[in-house]
Design a protein around this motif. Structure first.
Motif, PDB file in Angstrom:
ATOM      1  N   VAL A 460      46.532  41.937  50.936  1.00 46.73           N
ATOM      2  CA  VAL A 460      46.575  41.262  49.637  1.00 46.73           C
ATOM      3  C   VAL A 460      47.514  41.957  48.652  1.00 46.73           C
ATOM      4  N   PHE A 461      47.882  43.204  48.907  1.00 48.93           N
ATOM      5  CA  PHE A 461      48.770  43.926  47.995  1.00 48.93           C
ATOM      6  C   PHE A 461      50.242  43.794  48.389  1.00 48.93           C
ATOM      7  N   VAL A 462      50.527  42.999  49.430  1.00 47.09           N
ATOM      8  CA  VAL A 462      51.911  42.762  49.847  1.00 47.09           C
ATOM      9  C   VAL A 462      52.417  41.532  49.111  1.00 47.09           C
ATOM     10  N   ILE A 463      53.621  41.623  48.597  1.00 46.29           N
ATOM     11  CA  ILE A 463      54.170  40.533  47.804  1.00 46.29           C
ATOM     12  C   ILE A 463      54.276  39.251  48.632  1.00 46.29           C
ATOM     13  N   PHE A 464      53.911  38.138  47.999  1.00 48.55           N
ATOM     14  CA  PHE A 464      53.947  36.784  48.566  1.00 48.55           C
ATOM     15  C   PHE A 464      52.867  36.542  49.614  1.00 48.55           C
ATOM     16  N   GLN A 465      51.959  37.517  49.807  1.00 48.02           N
ATOM     17  CA  GLN A 465      50.894  37.318  50.792  1.00 48.02           C
ATOM     18  C   GLN A 465      49.731  36.582  50.124  1.00 48.02           C
ATOM     19  N   ARG A 466      49.403  35.413  50.660  1.00 45.71           N
ATOM     20  CA  ARG A 466      48.321  34.593  50.119  1.00 45.71           C
ATOM     21  C   ARG A 466      47.277  34.381  51.209  1.00 45.71           C
ATOM     22  N   CYS A 483      50.183  44.639  40.447  1.00 45.07           N
ATOM     23  CA  CYS A 483      49.181  45.635  40.053  1.00 45.07           C
ATOM     24  C   CYS A 483      49.402  46.943  40.813  1.00 45.07           C
ATOM     25  N   LYS A 484      49.686  46.832  42.106  1.00 41.76           N
ATOM     26  CA  LYS A 484      49.919  48.030  42.918  1.00 41.76           C
ATOM     27  C   LYS A 484      51.132  48.801  42.400  1.00 41.76           C
ATOM     28  N   LYS A 485      52.182  48.067  42.028  1.00 39.83           N
ATOM     29  CA  LYS A 485      53.387  48.720  41.540  1.00 39.83           C
ATOM     30  C   LYS A 485      53.131  49.401  40.196  1.00 39.83           C
ATOM     31  N   ILE A 486      52.370  48.770  39.315  1.00 43.74           N
ATOM     32  CA  ILE A 486      52.059  49.355  38.006  1.00 43.74           C
ATOM     33  C   ILE A 486      51.210  50.612  38.169  1.00 43.74           C
ATOM     34  N   VAL A 487      50.179  50.533  39.014  1.00 38.55           N
ATOM     35  CA  VAL A 487      49.280  51.675  39.212  1.00 38.55           C
ATOM     36  C   VAL A 487      50.030  52.858  39.799  1.00 38.55           C
ATOM     37  N   GLU A 488      50.858  52.617  40.805  1.00 41.37           N
ATOM     38  CA  GLU A 488      51.606  53.702  41.421  1.00 41.37           C
ATOM     39  C   GLU A 488      52.628  54.294  40.448  1.00 41.37           C
ATOM     40  N   PHE A 489      53.209  53.457  39.594  1.00 41.76           N
ATOM     41  CA  PHE A 489      54.128  53.980  38.580  1.00 41.76           C
ATOM     42  C   PHE A 489      53.401  54.899  37.610  1.00 41.76           C
ATOM     43  N   GLN A 490      52.095  54.677  37.402  1.00 42.92           N
ATOM     44  CA  GLN A 490      51.279  55.503  36.508  1.00 42.92           C
ATOM     45  C   GLN A 490      50.656  56.675  37.247  1.00 42.92           C
ATOM     46  N   GLY A 491      51.090  56.951  38.498  1.00 44.87           N
ATOM     47  CA  GLY A 491      50.604  58.110  39.235  1.00 44.87           C
ATOM     48  C   GLY A 491      49.261  57.911  39.899  1.00 44.87           C
ATOM     49  N   GLY A 492      48.844  56.663  40.158  1.00 49.51           N
ATOM     50  CA  GLY A 492      47.549  56.404  40.773  1.00 49.51           C
ATOM     51  C   GLY A 492      47.677  55.621  42.068  1.00 49.51           C
ATOM     52  N   SER A 493      46.553  55.105  42.517  1.00 51.51           N
ATOM     53  CA  SER A 493      46.505  54.295  43.741  1.00 51.51           C
ATOM     54  C   SER A 493      45.471  53.199  43.537  1.00 51.51           C
ATOM     55  N   ILE A 494      45.593  52.135  44.319  1.00 57.66           N
ATOM     56  CA  ILE A 494      44.714  50.976  44.169  1.00 57.66           C
ATOM     57  C   ILE A 494      44.288  50.491  45.539  1.00 57.66           C
ATOM     58  N   GLY A 495      43.099  49.928  45.620  1.00 59.57           N
ATOM     59  CA  GLY A 495      42.606  49.409  46.901  1.00 59.57           C
ATOM     60  C   GLY A 495      41.371  48.554  46.679  1.00 59.57           C
ATOM     61  N   ILE A 496      40.942  47.911  47.765  1.00 65.71           N
ATOM     62  CA  ILE A 496      39.735  47.095  47.773  1.00 65.71           C
ATOM     63  C   ILE A 496      38.615  47.908  48.397  1.00 65.71           C
ATOM     64  N   ASP A 497      37.452  47.915  47.763  1.00 62.80           N
ATOM     65  CA  ASP A 497      36.301  48.643  48.297  1.00 62.80           C
ATOM     66  C   ASP A 497      35.720  47.841  49.458  1.00 62.80           C
ATOM     67  N   PRO A 498      35.892  48.323  50.712  1.00 58.07           N
ATOM     68  CA  PRO A 498      35.390  47.534  51.849  1.00 58.07           C
ATOM     69  C   PRO A 498      33.867  47.554  51.953  1.00 58.07           C
ATOM     70  N   GLY A 499      33.202  48.471  51.287  1.00 53.52           N
ATOM     71  CA  GLY A 499      31.749  48.546  51.365  1.00 53.52           C
ATOM     72  C   GLY A 499      31.043  47.570  50.444  1.00 53.52           C
ATOM     73  N   HIS A 500      31.786  46.977  49.510  1.00 53.29           N
ATOM     74  CA  HIS A 500      31.158  46.013  48.585  1.00 53.29           C
ATOM     75  C   HIS A 500      31.156  44.629  49.232  1.00 53.29           C
ATOM     76  N   ARG A 501      29.997  44.039  49.370  1.00 52.21           N
ATOM     77  CA  ARG A 501      29.862  42.770  50.090  1.00 52.21           C
ATOM     78  C   ARG A 501      29.698  41.567  49.167  1.00 52.21           C
ATOM     79  N   ASP A 502      28.993  41.709  48.079  1.00 54.70           N
ATOM     80  CA  ASP A 502      28.673  40.571  47.211  1.00 54.70           C
ATOM     81  C   ASP A 502      29.805  40.356  46.221  1.00 54.70           C
ATOM     82  N   GLY A 503      30.917  39.826  46.726  1.00 61.19           N
ATOM     83  CA  GLY A 503      32.076  39.614  45.888  1.00 61.19           C
ATOM     84  C   GLY A 503      33.185  40.609  46.228  1.00 61.19           C
ATOM     85  N   THR A 504      33.997  40.951  45.208  1.00 62.50           N
ATOM     86  CA  THR A 504      35.143  41.846  45.395  1.00 62.50           C
ATOM     87  C   THR A 504      35.057  42.986  44.380  1.00 62.50           C
TER      88      THR A 504
END
Length: 535
Positions: A460-466, A483-504
């Motif tokens: 989902v963090f790859v451009i044009f991936q739907r 969002c990934k590009k903005i976060v990395e530019f600010q010195g951070g990282s972003i991801g999806i929590d795979p352990g969360h089941r009820d939503g995202t």
């Protein structure tokens, strides 16, 4: 057989290590000190023995000999006076002299029991005393009191002769004791002189050993290590061609050789690195030039695409308004497809421009209150939030140094996705958290929406991936990539929590300060002046 056998002495010494030199030096110094210590102990013992002999035996023996002579004189005076007068009072000195003579003789015998010559002299004295007492003293002392003893006059000459023998024996004894005491004293003085000389020698040897050890350490360890340190400092100062000269014992020479080998290897590595850096600089220059050309192309291409798209969109909308319902259903459908395609193409171009601007146009950082940014985002999304009935809550968010435009784009994409991808028939519930984690801030955006399957959390963090078609959920597939590009530019990282089941649950980190990075590339002024785009 050791490896240095059969070598000349100089070559053998050259193979000795520091440890071996230290062992040999310590062993030699120990042997010398043990010998000197043994000699010193013997001299001290000898001095103590002679002192004890002189103090406890020789001097007391001579003193007792004089006292023995005094006791005999008391006996002779008392016997002679009693013999001449018959007065009993003259016997008192005689009897006291006998007691003293016996006591002094017994004490002398104890002191001289190991001295054969002294015992011989004492026996001679006692024999002379016994003859005098037997012939003169006892008979006269046994005479009746009150009148002169006839034996006193009768044996006057014999008494003088026998007592002179006692005196001669005692004089010989005293001479012998005096000579022995003098010899003991001379031996003591000689031993003390030897002791003083030996201790001075020990002090000199210890001083010499200390000087030799210091000089050996200086030449064998300190000086080579100092030379090695000087060579190392010269190399550390940038003179990488400076050779390291091996000096000192074998192990220090081996260490110097290994460090010099390391220096030569580093020189080769530095030469290779310098060559690689020059190639990288050339590649970086080519890449920078290529990026500048690509940026110029992107601006020009987007500008050139915007104008025909506006025309296509405008004229197809005019066709739709003027001729809608006048043509057949197929024509109306085709016109609708054309209008929708033109609008989506224009939206996609604008999203691509926003994506390319992240970290390039929006670069200046300032203090940003993320609570206020989130409030502006909710205000901008007010229509979609009201339509979906979404409930959005958040913890207190921090203030960080960042670009406010980028932070607005970040929250708008994350909150917008959480509102858009809600479950049909269920109002979205979204919660935002923030917590300090070491040197970063960790944020989470949790919703009760349709969720993301574990196999798609990276996609989902790859451009044009739907994950859904545009008919189900609108969008260009650029939001999370941005969002990934903005976060990395600010010195951070972003991801999806795979352990969360009820939503995202989207989790990401941001640094309080953006990392140092080169400034945005600048297009040529002539190109930028004519390619300013509409948002």
């Amino acid at each position: 057989m050791s490896g240095d056998q059969g070598l000349p002495p100089a070559r053998k010494l050259a193979t000795w290590t520091t440890r071996r030199w230290l062992r040999v030096g310590v062993a030699a110094a120990s042997v010398v000190l043990i010998l000197l210590g043994s000699a010193g102990a013997w001299v001290l013992g000898r001095t103590a023995s002679l002192t004890k002999e002189l103090v406890d035996t020789r001097s007391p023996a001579l003193t007792l000999s004089f006292r023995l002579e005094s006791a005999m004189l008391n006996q002779e005076t008392g016997v002679r006076g009693y013999g001449l007068t018959g007065v009993p009072d003259f016997l008192e000195p005689y009897r006291q002299g006998i007691a003293d003579e016996q006591a002094h003789s017994a004490r002398l015998r104890e002191l001289l029991h190991d001295d054969r010559a002294g015992m011989k002299d004492l026996d001679a004295v006692q024999s002379a005393v016994e003859r005098w007492q037997e012939r003169i003293a006892r008979p006269i002392a046994a005479s009746p009191a009150g009148a002169p003893s006839p034996l006193g006059a009768e044996r006057a000459d014999e008494g003088k002769t026998t007592f002179d023998a006692v005196r001669a024996a005692m004089a010989a004894q005293q001479e012998q004791l005096r000579a022995v005491r003098t010899q003991s004293r001379d031996d003591l003085m000689a031993t003390m002189a030897l002791r003083n000389w030996l201790f001075a020698t020990i002090a000199g040897v210890i001083t010499l050993l200390a000087v030799l050890i210091f000089e050996a350490l200086r030449r064998g360890i300190t000086a080579p290590l100092g030379q090695l340190g000087a060579d190392a400092r010269a190399i550390a100062g940038g003179d990488f061609d400076h050779p390291i000269t091996p000096t000192g014992p074998a192990d220090l020479r081996r260490l110097s050789a290994e460090i010099d080998f390391m220096r030569r290897r580093l020189v080769r590595e530095l030469a290779f690195t310098e060559e690689a850096r020059q190639r990288l600089d050339a590649q970086a220059a080519d890449l920078q030039r290529s990026n500048a050309e690509l940026e110029q192309f992107a601006y020009v291409a987007s500008h050139d695409l915007q104008e025909p798209l506006r025309k296509v969109s405008s004229f197809t909308q005019l066709l739709q308004r003027r001729y809608g319902g006048q043509l057949d259903a197929k024509a109306d459908q085709y016109i609708e497809y054309a209008v929708d395609g033109a609008n989506r193409m224009q939206t996609l171009i604008n999203d691509l421009l926003d994506f390319s601007r992240v970290g390039r146009v929006h670069h200046d950082a300032q203090d940003v209150d993320l609570d206020k940014v989130l409030a502006r985002t909710l205000s901008a999304l007010e229509v979609s939030i009201e339509e979906s009935g979404a409930t959005i809550t958040s913890d207190s968010l921090p203030t960080i140094a960042a670009n406010p435009t980028q932070m607005g784009m970040l929250w708008q994409n994350l909150i917008g996705n959480a509102v858009k991808f809600h479950r049909p028939g269920q109002a979205p519930v979204i919660h935002v958290t923030a917590a300090r984690e070491d040197d970063l801030w960790r944020f989470t955006v949790t919703d009760n929406g349709i969720g993301i399957e574990p196999e798609y959390v990276e996609k989902v963090f790859v451009i044009f991936q739907r994950l859904h078609t545009k008919d189900v959920y609108s969008g260009s597939g650029i939001g999370l990539a941005m969002c990934k590009k903005i976060v990395e530019f600010q010195g951070g990282s972003i991801g999806i929590d795979p352990g969360h089941r009820d939503g995202t649950r989207v989790t990401f980190t941001l640094a309080p300060q953006p990392p140092q990075s080169p400034g945005p590339s600048r297009l040529p002024e002539a190109t930028r002046a004519g390619t300013e785009l509409q948002p």
